[in-house]
Design an enzyme around this catalytic site. Structure first.
Site, short mmCIF file in Angstrom:
data_model
loop_
_atom_site.label_atom_id
_atom_site.label_comp_id
_atom_site.label_asym_id
_atom_site.label_seq_id
_atom_site.Cartn_x
_atom_site.Cartn_y
_atom_site.Cartn_z
N ARG A 1 0.84 -1.19 0.00
CA ARG A 1 0.00 0.00 0.00
C ARG A 1 0.88 1.25 0.00
O ARG A 1 1.97 1.26 0.58
CB ARG A 1 -0.92 0.02 1.23
N HIS B 1 -0.28 0.70 -10.24
CA HIS B 1 -1.07 -0.20 -9.39
C HIS B 1 -1.67 -1.35 -10.20
O HIS B 1 -2.89 -1.59 -10.17
CB HIS B 1 -2.18 0.57 -8.67
#
Length: 306
Positions: free
Chosen positions: A221, A269
Site C-alpha cells: 500500500r 497499481h
C-alpha cells in the site's frame, strides 16, 4: 435484500454483468444511484466515501472488492460489530508473484542501468549481476508464494512479519527483530497488510538501518512509504532505487517528484488486479451464508487488520 457496490470513479459495468450472469435474481444497486438504501444488507466497497455506510440502516455485511481491507478499516464510523470479508483468489497470487520476480530480476540483472546506457549510447559490460539477498516483509499467502518462487530461482530469501511462524523453510524475523532482518538483505519487498503498526514503516529511520544501496520494492500500500523519506534516502545512498506500484495518492499526480527520479521505476497499481469472475462467486456465497446465518468465508479480524 439488495447488494450495493460503492466504488467511486471505477467502472463496475463488468462487475454488474458478471453478477447478472451468476445470479440474475440478486438486486444490484450502484453508488451514487442507490434507489433503496433500506433494502441494502451487503455492500461491496473500494475507496468508499468515509461515513457513507451510516445511510444503510439494515447493513449486515461489508465485502472488499479486493484482497486489501485497509481502505475499509480506515473509516472510523464503521461499527466494529459489522463483519468484513475480503477476496482470496489464487488468480491474484500468480500475477503478484510474477510482478515481484520481474522487479527483483530488474535489480539483479540491472536492466534499469542498461536502459539508461542505451539512451546514452554507452556499452558497459562490467558487473552484469548484483549479489542479491532478498527480504520479504509480509509472509502471508502472497508473500510466501514470492519467497517460494525466488528460492527456486536461487536467491537467498529472508522473511519478516508481525508474529512468530512455524513450519517454514527460510530464515524468519518478527516483531522487534527488524534491525536484524535489515542487516541480512539488500533488496526489500514490502507485502505487509496496512495496519496502524505498519503505516509509514518505510521511513527515513528504516532506510538508514538498511545496508547501503538497498533496493526497495513496494507492492503493498502507498501509505507504507513516506515518499519524501525515500527521496532523501536515495540522495544519501542508503537506498539505491525503488520499484513502486502503489502510492499515497492514485493516480500519481503529474507534478509528483517520483516521475523525474531516474532511480525509481513506476507502474500504475497493476501488480495484481482483482478479477470479478473470481471475486463474485465468493461474494455470492457469503450473500447466501448471510441469509442462512452460517459462517462467512474470508472474514477478517478488524483488530489485526487482515
Amino acid at each position: 435484500m439488495s447488494i450495493a457496490i460503492i466504488s467511486p470513479g471505477r467502472d463496475v459495468s463488468f462487475w454488474i454483468k458478471t453478477f447478472n450472469e451468476a445470479d440474475p435474481d440478486i438486486d444490484i444497486q450502484v453508488f451514487p444511484d442507490i434507489r433503496d438504501k433500506d433494502s441494502v444488507e451487503l455492500v461491496i466497497l473500494w475507496q468508499h466515501p468515509k461515513g457513507i455506510l451510516k445511510e444503510f440502516p439494515n447493513l449486515k455485511l461489508i465485502c472488499s472488492m479486493g484482497a486489501g481491507v485497509d481502505h475499509i478499516l480506515s473509516d472510523p464510523e464503521i461499527p466494529r460489530s459489522l463483519p468484513i470479508t475480503r477476496i482470496v483468489d489464487p488468480g491474484l497470487t500468480i500475477p503478484m508473484t510474477n510482478y515481484v520476480v520481474m522487479a527483483v530480476l530488474n535489480f539483479h540483472r540491472q536492466l534499469y542501468r542498461y536502459q539508461s546506457n542505451q539512451r546514452k549510447k554507452i556499452w558497459d559490460m562490467s558487473n552484469p549481476e548484483l549479489k542479491v539477498n532478498v527480504g520479504v516483509m509480509g509472509v502471508g499467502a502472497l508473500g510466501s508464494d514470492v519467497i517460494e518462487k525466488l528460492k527456486i530461482l536461487g536467491f537467498s530469501v529472508f522473511g519478516f512479519g508481525n508474529s512468530p511462524k512455524s513450519n517454514i523453510d527460510f530464515p524468519y524475523f518478527y516483531g522487534d527483530e527488524l534491525t536484524q532482518f535489515l542487516s541480512k538483505v539488500n533488496l526489500i519487498i514490502c507485502m505487509l497488510p496496512l495496519t496502524p503498526k505498519t503505516e509509514n514503516i518505510l521511513n527515513l529511520d528504516f532506510f538508514r538501518k538498511c545496508n547501503k544501496g538497498t533496493y526497495i520494492i513496494n507492492v503493498a500500500r502507498g501509505n507504507h512509504l513516506v515518499e519524501e523519506d525515500l527521496l532523501t534516502a536515495i540522495d544519501e545512498g542508503h537506498v539505491s532505487g525503488a520499484f513502486l506500484d502503489v502510492y499515497r495518492k492514485e493516480p500519481l499526480p503529474v507534478d509528483h517528484p517520483f516521475w523525474n527520479v531516474e532511480e525509481i521505476t513506476l507502474t500504475p497499481h497493476i501488480a495484481s488486479v482483482t478479477n470479478p469472475g473470481s471475486a463474485i462467486p465468493q461474494i455470492i456465497e457469503n450473500y447466501k451464508r448471510l441469509k442462512s446465518n452460517t459462517p462467512l468465508m474470508n472474514q477478517i479480524n478488524p483488530i489485526l487488520g487482515y
